[in-house]
Design a protein around this motif. Structure first.
Motif, PDB file in Angstrom:
ATOM      1  N   SER A  43       0.837  -1.190   0.000  1.00 59.35           N
ATOM      2  CA  SER A  43       0.000   0.000   0.000  1.00 59.35           C
ATOM      3  C   SER A  43       0.874   1.242   0.000  1.00 59.35           C
ATOM      4  O   SER A  43       1.923   1.280   0.632  1.00 59.35           O
ATOM      5  N   ARG A  44       0.464   2.264  -0.726  1.00 61.02           N
ATOM      6  CA  ARG A  44       1.215   3.510  -0.761  1.00 61.02           C
ATOM      7  C   ARG A  44       0.832   4.422   0.404  1.00 61.02           C
ATOM      8  O   ARG A  44       1.434   5.452   0.588  1.00 61.02           O
ATOM      9  N   VAL A  45      -0.165   4.032   1.157  1.00 62.30           N
ATOM     10  CA  VAL A  45      -0.593   4.835   2.285  1.00 62.30           C
ATOM     11  C   VAL A  45       0.307   4.530   3.471  1.00 62.30           C
ATOM     12  O   VAL A  45       0.539   3.380   3.812  1.00 62.30           O
ATOM     13  N   THR A  46       0.842   5.563   4.083  1.00 63.20           N
ATOM     14  CA  THR A  46       1.716   5.399   5.234  1.00 63.20           C
ATOM     15  C   THR A  46       1.058   6.057   6.445  1.00 63.20           C
ATOM     16  O   THR A  46       0.626   7.198   6.374  1.00 63.20           O
ATOM     17  N   THR A  47       0.990   5.314   7.521  1.00 55.97           N
ATOM     18  CA  THR A  47       0.434   5.850   8.755  1.00 55.97           C
ATOM     19  C   THR A  47       1.541   6.561   9.520  1.00 55.97           C
ATOM     20  O   THR A  47       2.637   6.034   9.688  1.00 55.97           O
ATOM     21  N   LEU A  48       1.242   7.765   9.964  1.00 54.11           N
ATOM     22  CA  LEU A  48       2.224   8.550  10.708  1.00 54.11           C
ATOM     23  C   LEU A  48       1.787   8.681  12.158  1.00 54.11           C
ATOM     24  O   LEU A  48       0.605   8.748  12.465  1.00 54.11           O
ATOM     25  N   ARG A  49       2.771   8.730  13.045  1.00 56.52           N
ATOM     26  CA  ARG A  49       2.505   8.942  14.463  1.00 56.52           C
ATOM     27  C   ARG A  49       3.419  10.063  14.938  1.00 56.52           C
ATOM     28  O   ARG A  49       4.598  10.115  14.597  1.00 56.52           O
ATOM     29  N   GLU A  50       2.873  10.948  15.755  1.00 53.52           N
ATOM     30  CA  GLU A  50       3.639  12.104  16.233  1.00 53.52           C
ATOM     31  C   GLU A  50       4.463  11.729  17.457  1.00 53.52           C
ATOM     32  O   GLU A  50       3.968  11.113  18.400  1.00 53.52           O
ATOM     33  N   ASP A  51       5.719  12.100  17.437  1.00 49.65           N
ATOM     34  CA  ASP A  51       6.585  11.917  18.589  1.00 49.65           C
ATOM     35  C   ASP A  51       6.202  12.991  19.607  1.00 49.65           C
ATOM     36  O   ASP A  51       6.280  14.180  19.316  1.00 49.65           O
ATOM     37  N   PRO A  52       5.768  12.607  20.827  1.00 47.11           N
ATOM     38  CA  PRO A  52       5.287  13.598  21.796  1.00 47.11           C
ATOM     39  C   PRO A  52       6.366  14.582  22.260  1.00 47.11           C
ATOM     40  O   PRO A  52       6.063  15.720  22.607  1.00 47.11           O
ATOM     41  N   PHE A  57       6.475  13.971  13.049  1.00 53.07           N
ATOM     42  CA  PHE A  57       5.704  12.806  12.630  1.00 53.07           C
ATOM     43  C   PHE A  57       6.637  11.807  11.962  1.00 53.07           C
ATOM     44  O   PHE A  57       7.424  12.136  11.101  1.00 53.07           O
ATOM     45  N   ARG A  58       6.495  10.544  12.368  1.00 53.84           N
ATOM     46  CA  ARG A  58       7.320   9.478  11.814  1.00 53.84           C
ATOM     47  C   ARG A  58       6.410   8.338  11.348  1.00 53.84           C
ATOM     48  O   ARG A  58       5.346   8.109  11.932  1.00 53.84           O
ATOM     49  N   PRO A  59       6.858   7.583  10.339  1.00 52.95           N
ATOM     50  CA  PRO A  59       6.039   6.454   9.875  1.00 52.95           C
ATOM     51  C   PRO A  59       5.940   5.347  10.926  1.00 52.95           C
ATOM     52  O   PRO A  59       6.884   5.095  11.655  1.00 52.95           O
ATOM     53  N   VAL A  60       4.797   4.710  10.979  1.00 60.44           N
ATOM     54  CA  VAL A  60       4.569   3.597  11.910  1.00 60.44           C
ATOM     55  C   VAL A  60       4.980   2.318  11.214  1.00 60.44           C
ATOM     56  O   VAL A  60       4.652   2.071  10.056  1.00 60.44           O
ATOM     57  N   ASP A  61       5.747   1.478  11.927  1.00 57.31           N
ATOM     58  CA  ASP A  61       6.156   0.182  11.370  1.00 57.31           C
ATOM     59  C   ASP A  61       4.967  -0.754  11.388  1.00 57.31           C
ATOM     60  O   ASP A  61       4.307  -0.933  12.415  1.00 57.31           O
TER      61      ASP A  61
END
Length: 63
Positions: A43-52, A57-61
């Motif tokens: 999938s070309r969609v990447t989920t990002l999560r914010e480093d508190p 924002f970094r990609p989620v493995d």
């Protein structure tokens, strides 16, 4: 008078044929994209999560 009626009917018929042709092309292009995305598996969609701490924002493995 008869010529105007025939011209109007012919124009409407041709417009309908063009619209159907365009609709078929649009449906065919949608189907190609859908099939390619499903077959690829990546999938070309990447989920990002914010480093508190940093707010970056970094990609989620995804394992």
């Amino acid at each position: 008078m008869l010529l105007k009626v025939l011209t109007t009917v012919l124009t409407a018929g041709l417009a309908l044929m063009v619209l159907r042709h365009i609709g078929q092309k649009v449906e065919a292009s949608k189907a190609k994209v859908r099939k390619a995305a499903e077959a690829d598996g990546n999938s070309r969609v990447t989920t990002l999560r914010e480093d508190p701490e940093t707010g970056v924002f970094r990609p989620v493995d995804r394992d």
